[in-house]
Design a protein around this motif. Structure first.
Motif, PDB file in Angstrom:
ATOM      1  N   ARG A  85       0.837  -1.198   0.000  1.00  0.00           N
ATOM      2  CA  ARG A  85       0.000   0.000   0.000  1.00  0.00           C
ATOM      3  C   ARG A  85       0.873   1.250   0.000  1.00  0.00           C
ATOM      4  N   ARG A  86       0.559   2.168  -0.885  1.00  0.00           N
ATOM      5  CA  ARG A  86       1.343   3.401  -0.971  1.00  0.00           C
ATOM      6  C   ARG A  86       1.044   4.276   0.242  1.00  0.00           C
ATOM      7  N   VAL A  87       2.098   4.699   0.928  1.00  0.00           N
ATOM      8  CA  VAL A  87       1.928   5.543   2.104  1.00  0.00           C
ATOM      9  C   VAL A  87       2.430   6.968   1.866  1.00  0.00           C
ATOM     10  N   ALA A  88       3.243   7.152   0.819  1.00  0.00           N
ATOM     11  CA  ALA A  88       3.744   8.496   0.543  1.00  0.00           C
ATOM     12  C   ALA A  88       4.349   8.542  -0.849  1.00  0.00           C
ATOM     13  N   THR A  89       4.508   9.775  -1.351  1.00  0.00           N
ATOM     14  CA  THR A  89       5.136  10.012  -2.648  1.00  0.00           C
ATOM     15  C   THR A  89       6.308  10.961  -2.455  1.00  0.00           C
ATOM     16  N   PHE A  90       7.432  10.668  -3.125  1.00  0.00           N
ATOM     17  CA  PHE A  90       8.618  11.511  -3.031  1.00  0.00           C
ATOM     18  C   PHE A  90       8.537  12.664  -4.029  1.00  0.00           C
ATOM     19  N   TYR A  91       9.026  13.829  -3.592  1.00  0.00           N
ATOM     20  CA  TYR A  91       9.089  15.004  -4.458  1.00  0.00           C
ATOM     21  C   TYR A  91      10.446  15.676  -4.264  1.00  0.00           C
ATOM     22  N   ASP A  92      11.059  16.094  -5.359  1.00  0.00           N
ATOM     23  CA  ASP A  92      12.279  16.907  -5.301  1.00  0.00           C
ATOM     24  C   ASP A  92      11.886  18.370  -5.389  1.00  0.00           C
ATOM     25  N   VAL A  93      12.315  19.156  -4.406  1.00  0.00           N
ATOM     26  CA  VAL A  93      11.996  20.584  -4.380  1.00  0.00           C
ATOM     27  C   VAL A  93      13.304  21.354  -4.294  1.00  0.00           C
ATOM     28  N   SER A  94      13.588  22.156  -5.296  1.00  0.00           N
ATOM     29  CA  SER A  94      14.839  22.916  -5.320  1.00  0.00           C
ATOM     30  C   SER A  94      14.611  24.411  -5.469  1.00  0.00           C
ATOM     31  N   SER A  95      13.329  24.851  -5.463  1.00  0.00           N
ATOM     32  CA  SER A  95      13.047  26.273  -5.623  1.00  0.00           C
ATOM     33  C   SER A  95      11.699  26.597  -4.988  1.00  0.00           C
ATOM     34  N   PRO A  96      11.466  27.865  -4.630  1.00  0.00           N
ATOM     35  CA  PRO A  96      10.164  28.266  -4.083  1.00  0.00           C
ATOM     36  C   PRO A  96       9.018  27.997  -5.058  1.00  0.00           C
ATOM     37  N   GLN A  97       9.320  28.069  -6.364  1.00  0.00           N
ATOM     38  CA  GLN A  97       8.282  27.826  -7.359  1.00  0.00           C
ATOM     39  C   GLN A  97       7.811  26.376  -7.326  1.00  0.00           C
ATOM     40  N   GLU A  98       8.760  25.446  -7.185  1.00  0.00           N
ATOM     41  CA  GLU A  98       8.389  24.033  -7.102  1.00  0.00           C
ATOM     42  C   GLU A  98       7.624  23.742  -5.811  1.00  0.00           C
ATOM     43  N   LEU A  99       7.986  24.420  -4.741  1.00  0.00           N
ATOM     44  CA  LEU A  99       7.256  24.242  -3.487  1.00  0.00           C
ATOM     45  C   LEU A  99       5.828  24.754  -3.615  1.00  0.00           C
ATOM     46  N   ALA A 100       5.645  25.908  -4.259  1.00  0.00           N
ATOM     47  CA  ALA A 100       4.305  26.456  -4.466  1.00  0.00           C
ATOM     48  C   ALA A 100       3.471  25.532  -5.335  1.00  0.00           C
ATOM     49  N   LEU A 101       4.103  24.915  -6.332  1.00  0.00           N
ATOM     50  CA  LEU A 101       3.385  23.985  -7.208  1.00  0.00           C
ATOM     51  C   LEU A 101       2.937  22.762  -6.421  1.00  0.00           C
ATOM     52  N   LEU A 102       3.774  22.278  -5.540  1.00  0.00           N
ATOM     53  CA  LEU A 102       3.414  21.126  -4.712  1.00  0.00           C
ATOM     54  C   LEU A 102       2.313  21.498  -3.722  1.00  0.00           C
ATOM     55  N   GLN A 103       2.378  22.704  -3.202  1.00  0.00           N
ATOM     56  CA  GLN A 103       1.357  23.160  -2.258  1.00  0.00           C
ATOM     57  C   GLN A 103      -0.007  23.238  -2.922  1.00  0.00           C
ATOM     58  N   SER A 104      -0.044  23.688  -4.168  1.00  0.00           N
ATOM     59  CA  SER A 104      -1.315  23.810  -4.886  1.00  0.00           C
ATOM     60  C   SER A 104      -1.916  22.455  -5.216  1.00  0.00           C
ATOM     61  N   ASP A 105      -1.108  21.388  -5.099  1.00  0.00           N
ATOM     62  CA  ASP A 105      -1.580  20.032  -5.406  1.00  0.00           C
ATOM     63  C   ASP A 105      -1.998  19.307  -4.128  1.00  0.00           C
ATOM     64  N   ASP A 106      -2.479  20.053  -3.136  1.00  0.00           N
ATOM     65  CA  ASP A 106      -2.781  19.496  -1.822  1.00  0.00           C
ATOM     66  C   ASP A 106      -4.016  18.606  -1.811  1.00  0.00           C
ATOM     67  N   LYS A 107      -4.755  18.542  -2.895  1.00  0.00           N
ATOM     68  CA  LYS A 107      -5.952  17.706  -2.935  1.00  0.00           C
ATOM     69  C   LYS A 107      -5.606  16.215  -2.927  1.00  0.00           C
ATOM     70  N   GLN A 108      -4.366  15.887  -3.249  1.00  0.00           N
ATOM     71  CA  GLN A 108      -3.965  14.487  -3.214  1.00  0.00           C
ATOM     72  C   GLN A 108      -4.030  13.960  -1.781  1.00  0.00           C
ATOM     73  N   ALA A 109      -4.434  12.705  -1.642  1.00  0.00           N
ATOM     74  CA  ALA A 109      -4.639  12.131  -0.322  1.00  0.00           C
ATOM     75  C   ALA A 109      -3.359  11.569   0.287  1.00  0.00           C
ATOM     76  N   ASP A 110      -2.379  11.203  -0.566  1.00  0.00           N
ATOM     77  CA  ASP A 110      -1.191  10.560  -0.022  1.00  0.00           C
ATOM     78  C   ASP A 110      -0.260  11.582   0.625  1.00  0.00           C
ATOM     79  N   ASN A 111       0.591  11.078   1.502  1.00  0.00           N
ATOM     80  CA  ASN A 111       1.535  11.931   2.203  1.00  0.00           C
ATOM     81  C   ASN A 111       2.684  12.311   1.275  1.00  0.00           C
ATOM     82  N   ALA A 112       3.348  13.418   1.601  1.00  0.00           N
ATOM     83  CA  ALA A 112       4.438  13.926   0.769  1.00  0.00           C
ATOM     84  C   ALA A 112       5.755  13.829   1.519  1.00  0.00           C
ATOM     85  N   VAL A 113       6.760  13.239   0.850  1.00  0.00           N
ATOM     86  CA  VAL A 113       8.120  13.196   1.377  1.00  0.00           C
ATOM     87  C   VAL A 113       8.987  14.026   0.446  1.00  0.00           C
TER      88      VAL A 113
END
Length: 336
Positions: free
Chosen positions: A44-72
């Motif tokens: 069972r998937r418990v989390a998804t990995f994301y690479d964040v190297s800029s404020p823009q990528e962080l904002a993009l990940l934040q806007s995708d908060d509707k996803q149910a899985d946890n973020a690493v």
């Protein structure tokens, strides 16, 4: 807080464990990495990995908060503190857990304390088992402060002005409130709650970061249920700050001042016992012992040692007496 451990996707079958080992292994919950997904032993998937190297990528990940899985989240760059703070601010109130990949226990602590609130947890990716043990010790100390310390009301039986001695002022990197102080005593078996200098007076400005704790030989309570001598404290060490009700927290020592000052001896007995406990303190109006907690709060939080008299009630922390390098041990000991 969640603490996740990296485990290879393919693990060789171990030999049949002994019953005692089987019980220990049952406490381990391995997690498996496949691509950008983190799964449990049941797939069972418990989390998804994301690479964040800029404020823009962080904002993009934040806007995708509707996803149910946890973020690493992994930070490829050298910066850690500011990105961690940005993460805490960006994801506050979100429904999914947000964790960060840490390459060392010290780095994990940065993520767990960012903006005081910290992230939901960390994924510790290390080769050395020592780093895992260091992080475990950090969690143990954090969990310790959530427990109330049992404090005992004691009656003062002796107050005597004595000679000069080298006393220690402990200046912390945080502020204390009325009713808070450090646990100090001549014997580890009974520590007095010495009040901070946070109270206002007509003659000297308050110093809510300071405890005029006692002479160099006295014990002081530190995290982990341990004690150390006041003379051993130095910048960067941790001590336990306690209030009238027994609520405790850790604080970092910023500075220690040792100066020769006139001392006063205070002895007290637990109301239900015959054991005598003692402490030496500087004979000054700004030095006081915390009073028992009263619900109606009609009494003071502390009594200055210059006003202390036989029959007054103060707060004690009663504990085992025998100590080796500050650690409580079971052995015969006689201190007087």
């Amino acid at each position: 807080m969640a603490l996740l451990s990296f485990v290879p996707a393919k693990i060789p079958s171990p030999p049949a464990p002994l019953p005692s080992l089987r019980r220990a292994i049952a406490l381990i919950h391995p997690l498996f990495i496949e691509g950008s997904e983190l799964s449990d032993a049941h797939g069972r998937r418990v989390a998804t990995f994301y690479d964040v190297s800029s404020p823009q990528e962080l904002a993009l990940l934040q806007s995708d908060d509707k996803q149910a899985d946890n973020a690493v989240i992994t930070f490829p760059g050298e910066w850690q503190v500011i990105p961690a703070e940005n993460m805490v601010a960006a994801f506050q109130g979100c429904k999914r857990a947000v964790l960060a990949v840490s390459m060392a226990s010290s780095e994990a602590q940065v993520f767990l304390e960012a903006l005081e609130q910290g992230l939901d947890g960390v994924v510790l990716k290390v080769e050395e088992i020592g780093e895992i043990l260091k992080l475990k010790d950090y969690f143990d100390r954090r969990n310790e402060v959530r427990n109330l310390l049992a404090l005992t009301k004691a009656t003062v039986t002796r107050v005597e002005v004595v000679g000069m001695g080298d006393r220690v002022c402990v200046d912390l990197c945080s502020l204390m409130q009325p009713g808070e102080g450090l646990l100090v005593g001549s014997f580890a078996r009974g520590l007095f709650l010495v009040h901070s200098e946070c109270l206002e007076s007509n003659y000297i400005a308050s110093r809510p970061f300071r405890v005029n704790a006692g002479p160099v030989h006295a014990y002081v309570a530190v995290p982990g249920g341990k004690t150390c001598y006041l003379s051993e404290l130095q910048a960067g060490k941790e001590v336990i700050v306690v209030d009238q009700s027994g609520l405790q927290r850790t604080a970092i020592v910023g500075r220690v001042k040792i100066e020769s000052r006139p001392l006063i001896l205070v002895e007290a007995k637990e109301n239900s016992g015959h054991e005598t406990y003692s402490i030496f303190l500087q004979n000054a109006e700004t030095v006081g012992l915390v009073c028992p907690y009263e619900v109606d709060k009609t009494t003071k939080t502390a009594i200055p040692v210059t006003s202390l008299k036989v029959g007054d009630n103060v707060m004690l922390r009663i504990q085992g007496g025998a100590r080796h390098t500050g650690i409580e041990i079971q052995e015969f000991i006689l201190e007087k």
